[in-house]
Design an enzyme around this catalytic site. Structure first.
Site, PDB file in Angstrom:
ATOM      1  N   GLY A 234      46.372  -0.371  33.421  1.00 61.81           N
ATOM      2  CA  GLY A 234      46.626  -1.508  32.539  1.00 61.81           C
ATOM      3  C   GLY A 234      45.339  -2.047  31.914  1.00 61.81           C
ATOM      4  N   ASP A 235      44.242  -1.968  32.657  1.00 65.30           N
ATOM      5  CA  ASP A 235      42.954  -2.439  32.135  1.00 65.30           C
ATOM      6  C   ASP A 235      42.429  -1.481  31.061  1.00 65.30           C
ATOM      7  OD1 ASP A 235      43.024  -4.594  33.893  1.00 65.30           O
ATOM      8  OD2 ASP A 235      42.006  -3.476  35.478  1.00 65.30           O
TER       9      ASP A 235
END
Ligand code: ADP
Length: 288
Positions: A234-235
């Site tokens: 997600g990062d």
């Protein structure tokens, strides 16, 4: 980007939840972590000039995490070293399918206060990305950014339902959230929600992602890869999205690029194994 720095210990297990009794831990990997640090490292790998605002303990884990970040080229001048501070250590249990369970607590290094934020650092940026951060500090950074016309994105993670972050959500141009977090923000109906004038980027794991924006919905189905460790995907996704947007790219391109970054990150163990511009380019070309 703004948020604190962690130390991540990734433990590979056969399945989750890890069974009691016999240990199923097959391997270990350690690296610096923390969502903001991960996004910063990914942006730097994508050749975006990036500075991190946050804090780290002055213990061994903190010093190692800082040294690793130094090698990525992220500007760490705004990262405070907390004297006597204990860096948060998170344990990430990762199973055969790359699914993750996170154990572990918070460290003293989450302690950056609003008064410790240098306004110039925030206001001279093109864009500010906020993640794990005290609510009042996140609100201060978002306010400083907005005053200077700097765009803001925010990834509240599990704290999405925490009303203390309402002010930050309201000040964000872009909100990143996964399926559960989007449900916590609004139940299905973006257009009737309080966020209908914001851009909400919904991450859907292996099914890619969707942009909800005032100009409509835009979807990308994601890329089919064999995931090894989805922690940090997600990062990497957020970094890919931001890199395209600050370069003037549209939502369609941003989603495709972000999904490529997320998929590439999911193929590697650890939260800071982020792809380079060349690798993302080669991956996208191979998928045409
Ligand atoms: P978070 O980790 O923040 O909960 P997701 O699990 O939805 O968010 O993952 C973020 C992004 O990473 C996804 O939108 C997708 O682009 C990519 N990704 C994650 N898991 C996979 C997977 N198994 N296969 C391909 N891409 C993935």
């Amino acid at each position: 980007t703004a948020g604190h720095v962690n130390w991540d210990v990734t433990l590979r297990v056969d399945r989750l939840p890890a069974p009691d009794g016999e240990s199923r831990i097959r391997s270990r990997h350690q690296s610096g972590g923390g969502s903001a640090a991960n996004v910063a490292a990914a942006l730097a790998a994508l050749e975006v000039d990036t500075a991190l605002v946050g804090s780290v303990g002055d213990d061994d884990h903190g010093l190692l995490a800082r040294r690793e970040l130094e090698r990525t080229g992220v500007d760490l001048e705004g990262v405070r070293t907390v004297e006597g501070g204990e860096t948060a250590v998170k344990y990430l249990l990762v199973d055969d399918g790359g699914e993750v369970a996170i154990l572990g607590g918070n460290g003293d290094n989450e302690a950056i206060r609003p008064s410790q934020v240098d306004p110039d650092r925030v206001q001279s940026a093109d864009h500010v990305h906020l993640t794990s951060q005290r609510p009042e500090t996140a609100a201060r950074i978002a306010t400083l950014a907005r005053e200077a016309g700097v765009t803001v994105s925010f990834d509240p993670g599990r704290r999405v339902a925490d009303r203390q972050y309402d002010e930050v959500l309201a000040a964000s141009d872009v909100i990143f959230a996964n399926g559960n977090e989007v449900t916590a923000l609004f139940d299905g109906e973006y257009v009737d929600s309080p966020y209908a004038d914001r851009v909400v980027v919904e991450k859907r794991g292996s099914d890619g992602a969707v942009v909800h924006s005032p100009s409509g919905t835009c979807e990308h189905a994601g890329f089919d890869v064999d995931p090894v460790d989805t922690a940090g995907a997600g990062d990497a996704f957020a970094a890919g999205f931001i890199a395209v947007r600050i370069d003037g790219g549209g939502f369609e391109r941003a989603l495709e690029y972000a999904n490529a970054c997320g998929a590439l990150a999911a193929r590697r163990t650890g939260t800071q194994h982020v792809p380079s511009v060349d690798r993302v380019g080669a991956f996208l070309e191979s998928r045409w």
